[in-house]
Design a protein around this motif. Sequence first.
Motif, short mmCIF file in Angstrom:
data_model
loop_
_atom_site.label_atom_id
_atom_site.label_comp_id
_atom_site.label_asym_id
_atom_site.label_seq_id
_atom_site.Cartn_x
_atom_site.Cartn_y
_atom_site.Cartn_z
N VAL A 1 0.84 -1.19 0.00
CA VAL A 1 0.00 0.00 0.00
C VAL A 1 0.87 1.25 0.00
O VAL A 1 1.81 1.37 0.80
CB VAL A 1 -0.93 0.01 1.23
CG1 VAL A 1 -1.64 1.35 1.36
CG2 VAL A 1 -1.95 -1.11 1.13
N ASN A 2 0.55 2.18 -0.89
CA ASN A 2 1.31 3.42 -0.99
C ASN A 2 0.36 4.52 -1.42
O ASN A 2 0.07 4.67 -2.61
CB ASN A 2 2.46 3.29 -1.98
CG ASN A 2 3.34 4.53 -2.03
OD1 ASN A 2 3.06 5.53 -1.36
ND2 ASN A 2 4.38 4.49 -2.82
N GLN A 3 -0.15 5.25 -0.48
CA GLN A 3 -1.02 6.37 -0.81
C GLN A 3 -0.94 7.43 0.27
O GLN A 3 -0.56 7.15 1.40
CB GLN A 3 -2.47 5.92 -1.01
CG GLN A 3 -3.20 5.47 0.23
CD GLN A 3 -4.60 4.96 -0.10
OE1 GLN A 3 -4.76 3.86 -0.62
NE2 GLN A 3 -5.61 5.76 0.20
N ALA A 4 -1.27 8.64 -0.12
CA ALA A 4 -1.16 9.78 0.79
C ALA A 4 -2.50 10.49 0.89
O ALA A 4 -3.33 10.43 -0.03
CB ALA A 4 -0.09 10.75 0.29
N PHE A 5 -2.68 11.16 2.00
CA PHE A 5 -3.87 11.99 2.20
C PHE A 5 -3.51 13.46 1.97
O PHE A 5 -2.33 13.85 2.04
CB PHE A 5 -4.40 11.82 3.62
CG PHE A 5 -5.11 10.52 3.85
CD1 PHE A 5 -6.48 10.43 3.74
CD2 PHE A 5 -4.39 9.37 4.19
CE1 PHE A 5 -7.14 9.22 3.96
CE2 PHE A 5 -5.04 8.16 4.43
CZ PHE A 5 -6.41 8.09 4.30
N THR A 6 -4.52 14.24 1.69
CA THR A 6 -4.31 15.69 1.52
C THR A 6 -5.09 16.51 2.55
O THR A 6 -4.76 17.67 2.79
CB THR A 6 -4.76 16.14 0.12
OG1 THR A 6 -6.14 15.80 -0.08
CG2 THR A 6 -3.93 15.46 -0.96
N GLY A 7 -6.11 15.93 3.14
CA GLY A 7 -6.92 16.66 4.10
C GLY A 7 -8.33 16.13 4.15
O GLY A 7 -8.61 15.02 3.69
N GLN A 8 -9.23 16.93 4.70
CA GLN A 8 -10.62 16.54 4.85
C GLN A 8 -11.53 17.66 4.35
O GLN A 8 -11.32 18.83 4.69
CB GLN A 8 -10.92 16.25 6.33
CG GLN A 8 -10.06 15.14 6.91
CD GLN A 8 -10.11 15.10 8.42
OE1 GLN A 8 -11.17 14.87 8.99
NE2 GLN A 8 -8.98 15.32 9.07
N CYS A 9 -12.51 17.28 3.55
CA CYS A 9 -13.45 18.26 2.97
C CYS A 9 -14.78 18.16 3.69
O CYS A 9 -15.40 17.09 3.73
CB CYS A 9 -13.65 17.99 1.49
SG CYS A 9 -12.16 18.11 0.49
N ILE A 10 -15.24 19.27 4.24
CA ILE A 10 -16.48 19.27 5.00
C ILE A 10 -17.41 20.33 4.42
O ILE A 10 -17.05 21.52 4.35
CB ILE A 10 -16.22 19.60 6.48
CG1 ILE A 10 -15.07 18.76 7.02
CG2 ILE A 10 -17.47 19.42 7.32
CD1 ILE A 10 -14.42 19.34 8.25
N SER A 11 -18.60 19.93 4.02
CA SER A 11 -19.60 20.92 3.62
C SER A 11 -20.35 21.37 4.85
O SER A 11 -20.66 20.57 5.74
CB SER A 11 -20.56 20.33 2.58
OG SER A 11 -21.30 19.26 3.12
N ILE A 12 -20.65 22.66 4.92
CA ILE A 12 -21.42 23.21 6.04
C ILE A 12 -22.59 23.96 5.43
O ILE A 12 -22.49 25.13 5.07
CB ILE A 12 -20.55 24.11 6.93
CG1 ILE A 12 -19.35 23.29 7.44
CG2 ILE A 12 -21.36 24.65 8.11
CD1 ILE A 12 -18.39 24.06 8.30
N GLY A 13 -23.70 23.25 5.25
CA GLY A 13 -24.79 23.78 4.46
C GLY A 13 -24.40 23.78 2.99
O GLY A 13 -23.40 23.18 2.58
N ARG A 14 -25.16 24.46 2.18
CA ARG A 14 -24.86 24.53 0.75
C ARG A 14 -23.88 25.65 0.42
O ARG A 14 -23.30 25.66 -0.67
CB ARG A 14 -26.15 24.73 -0.06
CG ARG A 14 -27.10 23.56 -0.11
CD ARG A 14 -26.49 22.34 -0.79
NE ARG A 14 -25.68 21.53 0.11
CZ ARG A 14 -24.64 20.81 -0.27
NH1 ARG A 14 -24.25 20.84 -1.53
NH2 ARG A 14 -23.97 20.10 0.59
N ASP A 15 -23.68 26.59 1.31
CA ASP A 15 -22.87 27.77 0.98
C ASP A 15 -21.61 27.91 1.81
O ASP A 15 -20.90 28.91 1.68
CB ASP A 15 -23.72 29.04 1.16
CG ASP A 15 -24.92 29.06 0.24
OD1 ASP A 15 -24.76 28.68 -0.94
OD2 ASP A 15 -26.02 29.43 0.70
N GLY A 16 -21.32 26.95 2.65
CA GLY A 16 -20.13 27.04 3.49
C GLY A 16 -19.38 25.73 3.53
O GLY A 16 -19.83 24.70 3.01
N GLY A 17 -18.22 25.76 4.17
CA GLY A 17 -17.44 24.54 4.29
C GLY A 17 -16.10 24.82 4.94
O GLY A 17 -15.71 25.97 5.17
#
Length: 387
Positions: A305-321
């Motif tokens: 296994v060889n893979q990296a992460f970049t971060g976490q994407c979170i939606s906060i409602g339809r207009d934020g995150g």
Amino acid sequence: MTEKTHVIVIGGGYAGVLAANHLLQRGDLEVTLVNARPEFVERIRLHQLAIGTDDAVADYAELLGERVRLVVDKATRIDTAARRLELASGTALDYDYLIYAVGSTSGAAPESAYRLGELEDARRLAARLQDVPVSAPVVVVGGGLTGIEAASEFASESAGTRPVTLVTGPILGPSLSGPGRKSVARQLAELGVTVIEGPTVTGVDAHAVTLSDGRTLAAEVTVWTAGFGVPKLAADSGLRTDELGRLLTDETLTSIDDARVIAAGDAAAPSGLPLRMSCQAALPLGAQAANTVLARLAGTDPAPVNQAFTGQCISIGRDGGTIQLARTDDTPIPLYIGGRTAALIKEQVCKGTLSFLRKEARRPGAYFWLKGGKRARRLAGTEAVRA
């Protein structure tokens, strides 16, 4: 005529679809995808399904290569001795290799609570939200990414700005950095979400939630997002799993019990150190599981296994995150992108995920992923932050 090698992929989620398509790099393979539903579920959009802004499904005809045979049925047992997969319909399929990509499910929840981890759960919740007035109080239990996205979605204008309380347990967003957590908290407050950190939930009934500090919260709808589980198919088939039910594998994603069974996605536990359950991990794991099969067929050693992460994407409602940036080993750093820009990025990520699957269906082997996630350090004992 030489009989083709048959590879069965169990599970039609992100990892399973990518694995099935990736296998098509060889023209002499027969590839079968077994899935209990006839449609692909966008799990990262289930909170949108609950309020009616997305149906959270896609057509397999658009996502699978033409040579992938789709069998809509539920796998009930893997007979590793006979290399046969038994199905709920009473039929069975023989295989030469099997990729175990059954994904994850919602954790156990009180009877009066609504879960959000499966398509059926989200549809049931959507029906309930339509049955109660917009003024009815909603309580979301669980302070992880699913809980944050659900609470913010239910409080947004798209849902009628419902009164929402988020009960996080010890901490809001435990996988986030301090600044990332503050970004999430600020946007939840702007949406009117009441966040309760510290107390845990000790009771749920049809109209209320009881907390460990003695408080009672009015709740006409309680949404349970705390914890995840894994289907018990591997354990029920006599294969060794970790305490959650993920298939134990070596670093090539091969079962420690059977070299013909390879795991991918949320249900894989390489060296007992599974990657964070996420779409971000699932697609690369699907490709790497397929590569393990391809290597074995070619007579070469499979890559670890060889893979990296970049971060976490979170939606906060339809207009934020909030886009929480991270080191390649998934450790969050004190940098994030917030607000409308983050919302746009998250939407592009959601759309891009299906685009990756479609492209791989058209051009097997086209998918690539970020590598160098310092997994060797984790195996040596360096602890990484996990959601």
